[in-house]
Design a protein around this motif. Structure first.
Motif, PDB file in Angstrom:
ATOM      1  N   GLY A 115     -60.359 -12.027 -22.808  1.00 15.16           N
ATOM      2  CA  GLY A 115     -60.459 -11.718 -24.227  1.00 15.16           C
ATOM      3  C   GLY A 115     -61.276 -12.745 -24.974  1.00 15.16           C
ATOM      4  O   GLY A 115     -62.050 -12.404 -25.879  1.00 15.16           O
ATOM      5  N   LEU A 116     -61.149 -14.015 -24.611  1.00 13.20           N
ATOM      6  CA  LEU A 116     -61.945 -15.074 -25.234  1.00 13.20           C
ATOM      7  C   LEU A 116     -63.419 -14.895 -24.914  1.00 13.20           C
ATOM      8  O   LEU A 116     -64.278 -14.971 -25.811  1.00 13.20           O
ATOM      9  N   VAL A 117     -63.736 -14.667 -23.652  1.00 10.82           N
ATOM     10  CA  VAL A 117     -65.139 -14.480 -23.262  1.00 10.82           C
ATOM     11  C   VAL A 117     -65.725 -13.262 -23.956  1.00 10.82           C
ATOM     12  O   VAL A 117     -66.857 -13.293 -24.458  1.00 10.82           O
ATOM     13  N   GLY A 118     -64.961 -12.183 -24.000  1.00 12.60           N
ATOM     14  CA  GLY A 118     -65.453 -10.986 -24.672  1.00 12.60           C
ATOM     15  C   GLY A 118     -65.642 -11.191 -26.155  1.00 12.60           C
ATOM     16  O   GLY A 118     -66.625 -10.734 -26.743  1.00 12.60           O
ATOM     17  N   ALA A 119     -64.697 -11.894 -26.790  1.00 11.54           N
ATOM     18  CA  ALA A 119     -64.758 -12.081 -28.235  1.00 11.54           C
ATOM     19  C   ALA A 119     -65.902 -12.982 -28.651  1.00 11.54           C
ATOM     20  O   ALA A 119     -66.588 -12.726 -29.650  1.00 11.54           O
ATOM     21  N   THR A 120     -66.126 -14.067 -27.900  1.00  8.34           N
ATOM     22  CA  THR A 120     -67.177 -15.019 -28.261  1.00  8.34           C
ATOM     23  C   THR A 120     -68.520 -14.662 -27.651  1.00  8.34           C
ATOM     24  O   THR A 120     -69.554 -15.174 -28.076  1.00  8.34           O
ATOM     25  N   ALA A 127     -62.008 -20.484 -28.826  1.00 14.68           N
ATOM     26  CA  ALA A 127     -60.616 -20.070 -28.928  1.00 14.68           C
ATOM     27  C   ALA A 127     -60.564 -18.718 -29.612  1.00 14.68           C
ATOM     28  O   ALA A 127     -61.402 -18.397 -30.449  1.00 14.68           O
ATOM     29  N   VAL A 128     -59.564 -17.945 -29.234  1.00 14.10           N
ATOM     30  CA  VAL A 128     -59.379 -16.614 -29.816  1.00 14.10           C
ATOM     31  C   VAL A 128     -57.901 -16.400 -30.066  1.00 14.10           C
ATOM     32  O   VAL A 128     -57.055 -16.882 -29.309  1.00 14.10           O
ATOM     33  N   VAL A 129     -57.600 -15.719 -31.152  1.00 10.29           N
ATOM     34  CA  VAL A 129     -56.243 -15.248 -31.384  1.00 10.29           C
ATOM     35  C   VAL A 129     -56.285 -13.733 -31.402  1.00 10.29           C
ATOM     36  O   VAL A 129     -57.157 -13.133 -32.028  1.00 10.29           O
ATOM     37  N   ALA A 130     -55.378 -13.123 -30.660  1.00  8.23           N
ATOM     38  CA  ALA A 130     -55.296 -11.662 -30.579  1.00  8.23           C
ATOM     39  C   ALA A 130     -54.046 -11.209 -31.313  1.00  8.23           C
ATOM     40  O   ALA A 130     -52.935 -11.636 -30.991  1.00  8.23           O
ATOM     41  N   ALA A 131     -54.252 -10.342 -32.308  1.00 11.01           N
ATOM     42  CA  ALA A 131     -53.156  -9.904 -33.169  1.00 11.01           C
ATOM     43  C   ALA A 131     -52.994  -8.403 -33.066  1.00 11.01           C
ATOM     44  O   ALA A 131     -53.594  -7.647 -33.824  1.00 11.01           O
ATOM     45  N   SER A 246     -52.059 -20.646 -35.044  1.00 10.86           N
ATOM     46  CA  SER A 246     -52.117 -20.513 -33.583  1.00 10.86           C
ATOM     47  C   SER A 246     -53.540 -20.694 -33.084  1.00 10.86           C
ATOM     48  O   SER A 246     -53.777 -21.363 -32.061  1.00 10.86           O
ATOM     49  N   LEU A 247     -54.509 -20.116 -33.788  1.00  9.00           N
ATOM     50  CA  LEU A 247     -55.908 -20.244 -33.388  1.00  9.00           C
ATOM     51  C   LEU A 247     -56.369 -21.692 -33.469  1.00  9.00           C
ATOM     52  O   LEU A 247     -57.038 -22.199 -32.551  1.00  9.00           O
ATOM     53  N   LEU A 248     -56.026 -22.382 -34.547  1.00 13.17           N
ATOM     54  CA  LEU A 248     -56.428 -23.778 -34.707  1.00 13.17           C
ATOM     55  C   LEU A 248     -55.798 -24.661 -33.637  1.00 13.17           C
ATOM     56  O   LEU A 248     -56.456 -25.575 -33.112  1.00 13.17           O
ATOM     57  N   ARG A 249     -54.543 -24.401 -33.311  1.00 16.50           N
ATOM     58  CA  ARG A 249     -53.906 -25.197 -32.257  1.00 16.50           C
ATOM     59  C   ARG A 249     -54.567 -24.938 -30.908  1.00 16.50           C
ATOM     60  O   ARG A 249     -54.778 -25.862 -30.124  1.00 16.50           O
ATOM     61  N   ALA A 250     -54.907 -23.692 -30.633  1.00 16.57           N
ATOM     62  CA  ALA A 250     -55.563 -23.382 -29.362  1.00 16.57           C
ATOM     63  C   ALA A 250     -56.911 -24.076 -29.248  1.00 16.57           C
ATOM     64  O   ALA A 250     -57.342 -24.439 -28.150  1.00 16.57           O
ATOM     65  N   ALA A 251     -57.592 -24.266 -30.381  1.00 21.54           N
ATOM     66  CA  ALA A 251     -58.922 -24.885 -30.378  1.00 21.54           C
ATOM     67  C   ALA A 251     -58.880 -26.393 -30.494  1.00 21.54           C
ATOM     68  O   ALA A 251     -59.917 -27.058 -30.329  1.00 21.54           O
ATOM     69  N   ASP A 252     -57.713 -26.955 -30.776  1.00 21.26           N
ATOM     70  CA  ASP A 252     -57.601 -28.396 -31.009  1.00 21.26           C
ATOM     71  C   ASP A 252     -58.113 -29.186 -29.807  1.00 21.26           C
ATOM     72  O   ASP A 252     -57.702 -28.947 -28.673  1.00 21.26           O
ATOM     73  N   ALA A 261     -61.132 -13.925 -33.747  1.00 25.16           N
ATOM     74  CA  ALA A 261     -59.847 -13.253 -33.917  1.00 25.16           C
ATOM     75  C   ALA A 261     -60.043 -11.774 -33.638  1.00 25.16           C
ATOM     76  O   ALA A 261     -61.026 -11.174 -34.069  1.00 25.16           O
ATOM     77  N   THR A 262     -59.106 -11.201 -32.906  1.00 19.26           N
ATOM     78  CA  THR A 262     -59.206  -9.792 -32.526  1.00 19.26           C
ATOM     79  C   THR A 262     -57.862  -9.115 -32.744  1.00 19.26           C
ATOM     80  O   THR A 262     -56.837  -9.759 -32.957  1.00 19.26           O
ATOM     81  N   GLY A 263     -57.861  -7.800 -32.655  1.00 17.65           N
ATOM     82  CA  GLY A 263     -56.619  -7.045 -32.723  1.00 17.65           C
ATOM     83  C   GLY A 263     -56.545  -6.155 -33.940  1.00 17.65           C
ATOM     84  O   GLY A 263     -57.159  -6.427 -34.982  1.00 17.65           O
ATOM     85  N   GLY A 264     -55.778  -5.097 -33.802  1.00 13.28           N
ATOM     86  CA  GLY A 264     -55.720  -4.079 -34.838  1.00 13.28           C
ATOM     87  C   GLY A 264     -55.158  -4.560 -36.154  1.00 13.28           C
ATOM     88  O   GLY A 264     -55.509  -4.028 -37.215  1.00 13.28           O
ATOM     89  N   LEU A 265     -54.292  -5.579 -36.141  1.00  8.14           N
ATOM     90  CA  LEU A 265     -53.694  -6.029 -37.399  1.00  8.14           C
ATOM     91  C   LEU A 265     -54.742  -6.615 -38.337  1.00  8.14           C
ATOM     92  O   LEU A 265     -54.567  -6.613 -39.560  1.00  8.14           O
ATOM     93  N   LEU A 266     -55.851  -7.101 -37.773  1.00  2.70           N
ATOM     94  CA  LEU A 266     -56.881  -7.715 -38.611  1.00  2.70           C
ATOM     95  C   LEU A 266     -57.689  -6.682 -39.381  1.00  2.70           C
ATOM     96  O   LEU A 266     -58.515  -7.050 -40.227  1.00  2.70           O
TER      97      LEU A 266
END
Length: 320
Positions: A115-120, A127-131, A246-252, A261-266
């Protein structure tokens, strides 16, 4: 999406296995159609990988008889799978996929990495957050740092997910029902229309196998009410802020990471706006999203075909 070198030839195949289905796509001179089958089946022994491989084999048989006959096996097959960390033995997944689908090289990768590779659109620091129904963030430099944040399920975590927003909406509705502060009569009325009388809600969202999906079905009630209901607006802001955290922590610790960021909630503006505001407060911003986990698996397969190498990790990305 960035393109790997095209110095090598040969068909590659990507498979992405999620809760909602299995999707398969091949790439030779260009991308083929996306084929679909049922998703992961989880039992007492974890995910039934052999059944998924059989489904993927059937899709190959239906989509390309030459591959199915063994005359021209895929050069590389990349298998992206939800639940790789907790619901399956990774080495067994790699063996089953490699032997069952017969590619010359096989990649097994967590859907968080794909998902990260696809998103970026690249294999590089990000880093990616999936919602979606749930929520998970993942960040890596594809070398020393591989960090997953949340994804603990709707009972223990998944902050900012559709299920979490649905829970928060139902709690606000029940507070209105009970005459308590911070309740929402708007959400109470909408939830009754959707789920029936409140007395039946505990059974629906605590004892059924599809409880996360039922909770997620309430999230649109909250996002739609956010424009006129201050309680719903507050809940959407909290969801977006949780996703950003969550995204910022993953990228720290990553150097110049791409954030996505991905996902239908967005698709819900109040949530997406809150996420972006929280990122801006921390001096960050997200990049446009290029694709999903299937796109990421396809890019990894093409990179292995074209360069002979992809980054490996014993938990997140394995090759054979």
């Amino acid at each position: 999406m960035s393109e790997p070198s095209t110095s090598a030839t040969g068909r590659v195949v990507a498979v992405d296995v999620g809760g909602s289905g299995l999707r398969l796509q091949s790439y030779a001179v260009g991308p083929g159609p996306v084929l679909a089958a049922p998703g992961a089946r989880v039992g007492a022994g974890g995910i039934d990988v052999a059944a998924l491989v059989a489904d993927a084999r059937s899709l190959l048989d239906a989509g390309d008889g030459e591959i199915a006959s063994g005359a021209r096996a895929p050069e590389v097959l990349a298998w992206s799978m939800r639940g790789l960390l907790f619901l399956a033995d990774r080495s067994d997944v790699l063996r089953t996929v490699a032997e069952g689908l017969g590619a010359r090289r096989t990649i097994v990768v967590s859907d968080a990495v794909a998902g990260l590779v696809g998103a970026t659109g690249r294999v590089g620091p990000g880093a990616v957050v999936a919602a979606g129904t749930g929520a998970v963030a993942f960040g890596t430099d594809f070398d020393r740092q591989w960090r997953r944040v949340d994804g603990w399920g709707h009972v223990l975590g998944d902050a900012g997910s559709a299920a979490a927003l649905g829970i928060a909406g139902l709690r606000a509705a029940l507070r209105a029902h009970d005459g308590l502060p911070d309740g929402s009569a708007t959400l109470l009325s909408a939830a009754v229309d959707l789920l029936g009388p409140p007395e039946g809600w505990p059974r629906l969202v605590m004892t059924t196998a599809d409880a996360p999906e039922r909770l997620a079905s309430v999230a649109p009630l909250v996002t739609e009410a956010a424009g006129s209901d201050p309680v719903a607006q507050t809940l959407c802001v909290r969801a977006g802020s949780d996703l950003a955290d969550s995204l910022l922590r993953a990228a720290d610790g990553l150097e110049s990471p791409h954030l996505a960021a991905t996902g239908g909630l967005l698709a819900a503006t109040p949530v997406a706006d809150a996420l972006d505001r929280r990122l801006a407060e921390c001096g960050a911003r997200r990049s446009p999203t290029h694709g999903g986990a299937l796109d990421g698996a396809l890019l990894l397969a093409r990179q292995l075909r074209d360069t002979g190498h992809v980054p490996e990790h014993p938990a997140y990305l394995l090759t054979r």
